[in-house]
Design a protein around this motif. Structure first.
Motif, PDB file in Angstrom:
ATOM      1  N   HIS A  76      -2.707   4.895  -6.618  1.00 11.59           N
ATOM      2  CA  HIS A  76      -1.441   4.882  -5.869  1.00 11.59           C
ATOM      3  C   HIS A  76      -0.425   5.594  -6.741  1.00 11.59           C
ATOM      4  O   HIS A  76       0.300   4.958  -7.515  1.00 11.59           O
ATOM      5  CB  HIS A  76      -0.979   3.446  -5.606  1.00 11.59           C
ATOM      6  CG  HIS A  76      -1.926   2.674  -4.762  1.00 11.59           C
ATOM      7  ND1 HIS A  76      -1.989   2.811  -3.399  1.00 11.59           N
ATOM      8  CD2 HIS A  76      -2.884   1.778  -5.090  1.00 11.59           C
ATOM      9  CE1 HIS A  76      -2.928   2.014  -2.917  1.00 11.59           C
ATOM     10  NE2 HIS A  76      -3.489   1.386  -3.918  1.00 11.59           N
ATOM     11  N   LYS A  96      -4.327   9.309  -0.702  1.00 14.89           N
ATOM     12  CA  LYS A  96      -3.529   8.167  -0.251  1.00 14.89           C
ATOM     13  C   LYS A  96      -2.132   8.671   0.158  1.00 14.89           C
ATOM     14  O   LYS A  96      -1.934   9.119   1.262  1.00 14.89           O
ATOM     15  CB  LYS A  96      -3.454   7.094  -1.337  1.00 14.89           C
ATOM     16  CG  LYS A  96      -4.774   6.300  -1.531  1.00 14.89           C
ATOM     17  CD  LYS A  96      -4.544   5.113  -2.428  1.00 14.89           C
ATOM     18  CE  LYS A  96      -5.839   4.475  -2.924  1.00 14.89           C
ATOM     19  NZ  LYS A  96      -6.460   3.594  -1.931  1.00 14.89           N
ATOM     20  N   ASP A 138      -4.662   4.401 -14.043  1.00 14.54           N
ATOM     21  CA  ASP A 138      -5.224   4.429 -12.695  1.00 14.54           C
ATOM     22  C   ASP A 138      -4.074   4.653 -11.722  1.00 14.54           C
ATOM     23  O   ASP A 138      -3.393   3.707 -11.317  1.00 14.54           O
ATOM     24  CB  ASP A 138      -5.954   3.112 -12.404  1.00 14.54           C
ATOM     25  CG  ASP A 138      -6.531   3.084 -10.993  1.00 14.54           C
ATOM     26  OD1 ASP A 138      -6.196   3.973 -10.194  1.00 14.54           O
ATOM     27  OD2 ASP A 138      -7.299   2.152 -10.688  1.00 14.54           O
ATOM     28  N   THR A 187     -11.997   6.265  -8.349  1.00 12.16           N
ATOM     29  CA  THR A 187     -13.144   5.523  -8.910  1.00 12.16           C
ATOM     30  C   THR A 187     -13.991   6.462  -9.765  1.00 12.16           C
ATOM     31  O   THR A 187     -14.448   6.092 -10.856  1.00 12.16           O
ATOM     32  CB  THR A 187     -14.006   4.928  -7.777  1.00 12.16           C
ATOM     33  OG1 THR A 187     -13.160   4.243  -6.858  1.00 12.16           O
ATOM     34  CG2 THR A 187     -15.039   3.961  -8.321  1.00 12.16           C
TER      35      THR A 187
HETATM   36  C1  LIG Z   1      -5.527   0.663  -7.988  1.00 16.23           C
HETATM   37  C2  LIG Z   1      -6.686   1.371  -7.349  1.00 16.23           C
HETATM   38  N1  LIG Z   1      -7.575   1.984  -8.137  1.00 16.23           N
HETATM   39  C3  LIG Z   1      -8.624   2.658  -7.634  1.00 16.23           C
HETATM   40  C4  LIG Z   1      -8.820   2.724  -6.276  1.00 16.23           C
HETATM   41  C5  LIG Z   1     -10.010   3.460  -5.783  1.00 16.23           C
HETATM   42  O1  LIG Z   1      -9.671   4.543  -4.992  1.00 16.23           O
HETATM   43  P1  LIG Z   1     -10.869   5.399  -4.408  1.00 16.23           P
HETATM   44  O2  LIG Z   1     -11.621   4.491  -3.475  1.00 16.23           O
HETATM   45  O3  LIG Z   1     -10.230   6.536  -3.707  1.00 16.23           O
HETATM   46  O4  LIG Z   1     -11.716   5.777  -5.561  1.00 16.23           O
HETATM   47  C6  LIG Z   1      -7.944   2.089  -5.408  1.00 16.23           C
HETATM   48  C7  LIG Z   1      -8.158   2.125  -3.962  1.00 16.23           C
HETATM   49  O5  LIG Z   1      -7.467   1.523  -3.180  1.00 16.23           O
HETATM   50  C8  LIG Z   1      -6.850   1.395  -5.965  1.00 16.23           C
HETATM   51  O6  LIG Z   1      -5.977   0.763  -5.180  1.00 16.23           O
END
Ligand SMILES: Cc1ncc(COP(=O)(O)O)c(C=O)c1O
Length: 393
Positions: free
Chosen positions: A195, A218, A192, A87
């Motif tokens: 994953h 993750k 992004d 994020t």
């Molecule tokens: C596709 C995707 N983008 C961004 C995020 C955000 O990850 P984080 O909370 O570690 O920033 C996630 C979290 O599950 C995600 O699945």
């Protein structure tokens, strides 16, 4: 290849509650005991002399982690920076890029909601427009996804936010093809890869996306708060969300990108410093290293998916070619979003199964998503199937 974690004793490597069937690696990952122990050791060293650690030894561990992660992802270490999570990576690019009125940013209707919120927020500040590509569900061909994205790309498109693997649907996007086509049209991609590392093979140099952000916490199973943002060599002028000492340090100390991203204020850096240990710890379990882990998890997810389709009769959200180590199914009924889905609550409280069931408003749908990592076993998905038959009838 379906032998799973329980059978091989691999689940002992994690400290997951044995009374819970944990089928949600996808949300926040889970770290093995040894990785967490390593972090505890690093913290003990740090706290024995915080100044020496942060200004001295810690810098070497930080640089080593940048180098090892870059090697793991075949990325240029000069463009590799640590951020706390994906994020933050997305917000960093959006806040730093020079895009404004008249420009367009493309997202999809499966973009992770937090990242979509970031796009909408920066759109309201900077004035660019947001175009949304609708990914057909069930997805049965790569071209449907590619065409959906390209249908929203025009002369004014400056950036496309593309997932490696979508959160609500677990669909592996044809991101390699998309980055190549978009590059050809002069559109930058912000990939992004929340994953990404440890879930799918990622070759960042070959991919050649303008920006890639991804989580290590993750599928690489590092401690929480360890993620990265990679900028291509022509994009190294981007700046971190937090402007700190690096803005004024002399460039004889290093490139501005390094000076700015390597210090954004005092934080506990040990989660990032565990990246080399996590790569080695899990990667040494099998002769085939991480490729074998990815393959094992993938095969377990495919076997679990078939089991659920055959036994419960749930409709999958996509054909098999889009499956990694997550697989999602359509649950009949309307979304309860943002409230917890009652099926999630029932599966957790009455059956001891931790599996996400989430409403996805963009599709007016509810999705159940399974994950597979080394600690999982096919029996756990059999339990899920029985519980679903019991609850859904
Ligand atoms: C596709 C995707 N983008 C961004 C995020 C955000 O990850 P984080 O909370 O570690 O920033 C996630 C979290 O599950 C995600 O699945």
């Amino acid at each position: 290849m379906t032998s799973g974690g329980l059978e091989l004793g691999l689940s002992e490597l994690w400290q997951l509650d044995p009374d819970i069937v944990f089928l949600n690696h996808g949300s926040f990952g889970a770290s093995p005991r040894a990785v967490l122990d390593h972090q505890t050791e690093l913290r003990a060293i740090m706290e024995s002399d915080p100044v020496n650690f942060i200004d001295g030894q810690g810098r070497e561990l930080w640089a080593e982690a940048i180098t090892r992660l870059s090697g793991f992802l075949n990325a240029d270490p000069n463009g590799m920076a640590f951020v706390a999570n994906a994020t933050t990576g997305v917000n960093t690019v959006l806040s730093s890029l020079d895009i404004g009125i008249g420009d367009e940013v493309v997202v999809t209707d499966t973009t992770y909601q937090a990242c979509r919120n970031a796009v909408d927020h920066h759109s309201s500040i900077k004035g660019f427009s947001v175009k949304v590509a609708n990914i057909p569900i069930p997805l049965t061909s790569k071209h449907e996804a590619i065409d959906a994205v390209l249908s929203q790309v025009g002369n004014n498109t400056k950036l496309a936010l593309i997932d490696t693997v979508s959160s609500p649907t677990g669909i592996r996007m044809p991101f390699e093809e998309l980055v190549e086509i978009l590059n050809g049209r002069g559109v930058d991609t912000l990939l992004d890869a929340a994953h990404g590392p440890g879930l799918i093979p990622l070759d960042i140099s070959r991919l050649n996306a303008a920006f890639v952000t991804g989580n290590c916490h993750k599928w690489l199973c590092t401690p929480k708060g360890s993620a990265f943002l990679h900028a291509r060599s022509d994009k190294l002028h981007i700046r971190p969300l937090v402007i700190s000492h690096g803005a004024t340090l002399p460039e004889r100390l290093g490139p501005r990108f390094r000076l700015e991203f390597d210090w954004t204020g005092t934080v506990d850096p040990t989660a990032w410093m565990c990246i080399p240990f996590a790569i080695d710890h899990l990667g040494s379990l099998f002769e085939g290293g991480w490729d074998e882990i990815i393959s094992r998890n993938h095969h377990m997810a495919l076997a679990a998916r078939s089991l659920i389709i055959d036994r419960v009769g749930l409709q999958p959200v996509c054909s098999e070619e889009f499956i990694t180590s997550m697989a999602a199914f359509i649950i009949p009924g309307s979304p309860h979003h943002p409230d917890p889905d009652p099926l999630h609550e029932l599966l957790y409280r009455a059956h001891g199964i931790q599996v996400p069931v989430q409403g996805w408003s963009n599709h007016a749908a509810r999705y159940l998503r399974i994950s597979s990592h080394l600690y999982n076993d096919l029996d756990q998905y059999r339990r899920l199937s029985e519980a679903l038959i019991h609850e859904l009838g």
